[in-house]
Design a protein around this motif. Structure first.
Motif, PDB file in Angstrom:
ATOM      1  N   PHE A 126       0.831  -1.207   0.000  1.00  0.00           N
ATOM      2  CA  PHE A 126       0.000   0.000   0.000  1.00  0.00           C
ATOM      3  C   PHE A 126       0.864   1.255   0.000  1.00  0.00           C
ATOM      4  O   PHE A 126       0.652   2.174  -0.813  1.00  0.00           O
ATOM      5  N   PHE A 127       1.829   1.318   0.910  1.00  0.00           N
ATOM      6  CA  PHE A 127       2.635   2.535   1.014  1.00  0.00           C
ATOM      7  C   PHE A 127       3.555   2.712  -0.189  1.00  0.00           C
ATOM      8  O   PHE A 127       3.810   3.843  -0.615  1.00  0.00           O
ATOM      9  N   ILE A 128       4.033   1.624  -0.765  1.00  0.00           N
ATOM     10  CA  ILE A 128       4.833   1.729  -1.983  1.00  0.00           C
ATOM     11  C   ILE A 128       3.976   2.255  -3.135  1.00  0.00           C
ATOM     12  O   ILE A 128       4.420   3.064  -3.950  1.00  0.00           O
ATOM     13  N   ALA A 129       2.722   1.799  -3.183  1.00  0.00           N
ATOM     14  CA  ALA A 129       1.811   2.222  -4.256  1.00  0.00           C
ATOM     15  C   ALA A 129       1.452   3.707  -4.167  1.00  0.00           C
ATOM     16  O   ALA A 129       0.936   4.272  -5.133  1.00  0.00           O
ATOM     17  N   GLN A 130       1.735   4.339  -3.031  1.00  0.00           N
ATOM     18  CA  GLN A 130       1.421   5.769  -2.874  1.00  0.00           C
ATOM     19  C   GLN A 130       2.573   6.673  -3.331  1.00  0.00           C
ATOM     20  O   GLN A 130       2.542   7.879  -3.065  1.00  0.00           O
ATOM     21  N   SER A 131       3.573   6.117  -4.002  1.00  0.00           N
ATOM     22  CA  SER A 131       4.741   6.909  -4.399  1.00  0.00           C
ATOM     23  C   SER A 131       4.347   8.127  -5.241  1.00  0.00           C
ATOM     24  O   SER A 131       4.924   9.214  -5.094  1.00  0.00           O
ATOM     25  N   GLY A 132       3.368   7.968  -6.114  1.00  0.00           N
ATOM     26  CA  GLY A 132       2.920   9.100  -6.917  1.00  0.00           C
ATOM     27  C   GLY A 132       2.325  10.206  -6.053  1.00  0.00           C
ATOM     28  O   GLY A 132       2.538  11.401  -6.313  1.00  0.00           O
ATOM     29  N   LEU A 133       1.599   9.815  -5.028  1.00  0.00           N
ATOM     30  CA  LEU A 133       1.020  10.797  -4.098  1.00  0.00           C
ATOM     31  C   LEU A 133       2.118  11.549  -3.359  1.00  0.00           C
ATOM     32  O   LEU A 133       2.061  12.777  -3.211  1.00  0.00           O
TER      33      LEU A 133
END
Length: 207
Positions: A180-187
């Motif tokens: 989840f936290f890796i997937a938020q890199s764009g954010l």
């Protein structure tokens, strides 16, 4: 917050969980007698895990001089639900603990989100400088994640084998959170505080 070696924090946070996993697989077909009561291998692994996890949290607090609200609350709930499972010799309380923790986290973040407060920044602000809009978006997504994990934990422990739940608790939940936290890199990149703009500033404590 005092600086510690980079490997100490993850060791203290994830070491007890790995110990629980190893203890379960070594003791799963065994039973122990304590005070005249017979405990399964799962309960024996729980008996090892609870004090070690709480002690690790206290050591982390001692070394860093600080604990997040989530870390402190997790330790308290572990004592409560782990203690209930051991006292009543009933593994259901321990298996329900992740559900309760995730629901409480979702409720706390949801309250702050509705009030327009960046409470998540109190926990992660030093490690992840972002503008207020970014924290609001991340908080909303994290609320959804915690609610989903609470439901998923209930499904796994109620419908699958004990071994499946142990694997899910040890690796599944951890992997989902990391992903989840890796997937938020764009954010993170979109709302990052750059060197030529002011930081988010101090966040007022919840009133």
């Amino acid at each position: 917050m005092r600086k510690i070696s980079p490997w100490v924090k993850p060791t203290l946070e994830y070491g007890p969980l790995l110990l629980f996993f190893v203890a379960y697989w070594l003791l799963r077909d065994s039973s122990i007698i304590i005070g005249g009561a017979e405990y399964s291998g799962f309960m024996a692994a729980t008996l090892i895990f609870v004090p070690v996890a709480v002690a690790s949290t206290l050591v982390l607090w001692r070394l860093t001089g600080k604990l997040s609200v989530m870390q402190a609350m997790t330790a308290v709930l572990l004592l409560v639900f782990g203690g209930l499972s051991l006292w009543l010799n009933d593994p259901r309380f321990f298996k329900m603990k992740p559900t309760i923790i995730y629901l409480i986290f979702a409720g706390l973040l949801g309250t702050g989100w509705l009030l327009g407060r960046n409470w998540l920044q109190l926990v992660m602000g030093e490690a992840l400088p972002m503008r207020a809009e970014g924290w609001r978006v991340l908080t909303g997504r994290l609320i959804g994640l915690f609610l989903g994990l609470a439901v998923l934990n209930e499904i796994v422990w109620r419908t699958m084998s004990e071994a499946a739940w142990v694997n899910f608790k040890t690796f599944g939940l951890t992997a989902i959170l990391f992903a989840f936290f890796i997937a938020q890199s764009g954010l993170y990149q979109r709302y990052a505080v750059t060197g030529d703009e002011p930081g988010p500033g101090p966040v007022p404590p919840p009133s």
